[in-house]
Write an enzyme that holds these catalytic residues in place. Sequence first.
Site, PDB file in Angstrom:
ATOM      1  N   LYS A   5      35.908 -80.907 -24.653  1.00 33.84           N
ATOM      2  CA  LYS A   5      36.608 -80.845 -23.364  1.00 33.84           C
ATOM      3  C   LYS A   5      36.235 -82.046 -22.494  1.00 33.84           C
ATOM      4  CE  LYS A   5      36.928 -75.848 -23.745  1.00 33.84           C
ATOM      5  NZ  LYS A   5      36.463 -74.508 -23.371  1.00 33.84           N
ATOM      6  N   GLN A  41      31.916 -71.624 -19.873  1.00 31.77           N
ATOM      7  CA  GLN A  41      32.100 -71.440 -21.306  1.00 31.77           C
ATOM      8  C   GLN A  41      31.560 -70.078 -21.744  1.00 31.77           C
ATOM      9  OE1 GLN A  41      33.849 -73.566 -23.162  1.00 31.77           O
ATOM     10  NE2 GLN A  41      33.543 -72.491 -25.095  1.00 31.77           N
ATOM     11  N   ASP A  49      40.965 -71.825 -16.873  1.00 26.71           N
ATOM     12  CA  ASP A  49      40.945 -71.057 -18.130  1.00 26.71           C
ATOM     13  C   ASP A  49      41.974 -69.922 -18.093  1.00 26.71           C
ATOM     14  OD1 ASP A  49      39.359 -71.781 -20.277  1.00 26.71           O
ATOM     15  OD2 ASP A  49      37.507 -71.039 -19.356  1.00 26.71           O
TER      16      ASP A  49
HETATM   17  N1  GUN Z   1      34.955 -69.675 -25.533  1.00 23.72           N
HETATM   18  C1  GUN Z   1      35.843 -69.799 -26.544  1.00 23.72           C
HETATM   19  N2  GUN Z   1      37.025 -70.265 -26.083  1.00 23.72           N
HETATM   20  C2  GUN Z   1      36.875 -70.427 -24.749  1.00 23.72           C
HETATM   21  C3  GUN Z   1      37.741 -70.889 -23.731  1.00 23.72           C
HETATM   22  O1  GUN Z   1      38.908 -71.218 -23.933  1.00 23.72           O
HETATM   23  N3  GUN Z   1      37.210 -70.917 -22.479  1.00 23.72           N
HETATM   24  C4  GUN Z   1      35.936 -70.535 -22.211  1.00 23.72           C
HETATM   25  N4  GUN Z   1      35.518 -70.603 -20.954  1.00 23.72           N
HETATM   26  N5  GUN Z   1      35.112 -70.101 -23.142  1.00 23.72           N
HETATM   27  C5  GUN Z   1      35.573 -70.052 -24.407  1.00 23.72           C
END
Ligand code: GUN
Length: 293
Positions: free
Chosen positions: A52, A96, A119
């Site tokens: 990211k 996350q 998200d």
């Molecule tokens: N863990 C796995 N996929 C994601 C996601 O898209 N966002 C977040 N915040 N955590 C994750």
Amino acid sequence: MLLIDGKKIASEIKQEIAREVQQIKAQGGKTPHLAAVLVGHDGASETYVAGKVKACEEVGFTSTLVRYEDDISEATVLNTVNELNNNPDIDGFIVQLPLPDHISESKVIEAIDPKKDVDGFHPVNLGRMVLGMPAFISATPAGIIELIRRYEIPTSGKNCVVVGRSNIVGKPISILLSQKTYPGDATVTLCHSRTRNLNEIIKASDIIIAALGKPEFVRADMVREGAVVIDVGITRVKSEVTKSGWKLIGDVKFDEVAPKCSYITPVPGGVGVMTIVSLLKNTLLAAKCEIYP
Ligand code: GUN
């Protein structure tokens, strides 16, 4: 059979975002800024968050990574969320997941300002999405919708099965594909571990979204001729052939299912690569205040 090339589409969208960021900067606007909170050292989370941050750099965003050890208190994480909510330089942020057991994920998600919830996990964004209002849509369902749109795959009146009822994939994509819009207007059946006659439901479907997390679950004899197959599965398995020592396997047995399909997404290079791009798109929307004017 047409292969849905997520890698190509993701690269095109990144270029579109980068061009828009350049224009914003050229006009003296603020550089979009995404922050990520990472707790602990979970291998997959480290990889996702690094991806990211790298993607932000590629499109010209600013990114900030807030890291904590996994013994950090829930109160500290909630405090960080509060600071990010109130920091005018941050357009959007993510925490996350998964978080360590002593930190409540729902408490943390609910503490995020919905206007910065890129998200799309906050109940306000999920509720707005259900109502067809402007909302941040979470990365995987948004990525699937974008692939369907870019390949102009017909969805109106189609029978669609979603296998898997997770909050971040199965539930939202089943709602999005039944909305009165394109892509949408499909007749959606949401299946899960207690579904009876699962194989018959899949076999009767024009569009199959496999998001149950069982490697190679969908086999050729379950799929009707001409079906559209979207594979959301990404299970990491050991491999003696790859340099890294592991490979990714989808929820669909690709080699035998692909010849029967009109369209199919590969793993890797299908839905997975679209998720980071969806996050970038949401961050740009946040920076432009397009969801919450
Ligand atoms: N863990 C796995 N996929 C994601 C996601 O898209 N966002 C977040 N915040 N955590 C994750």
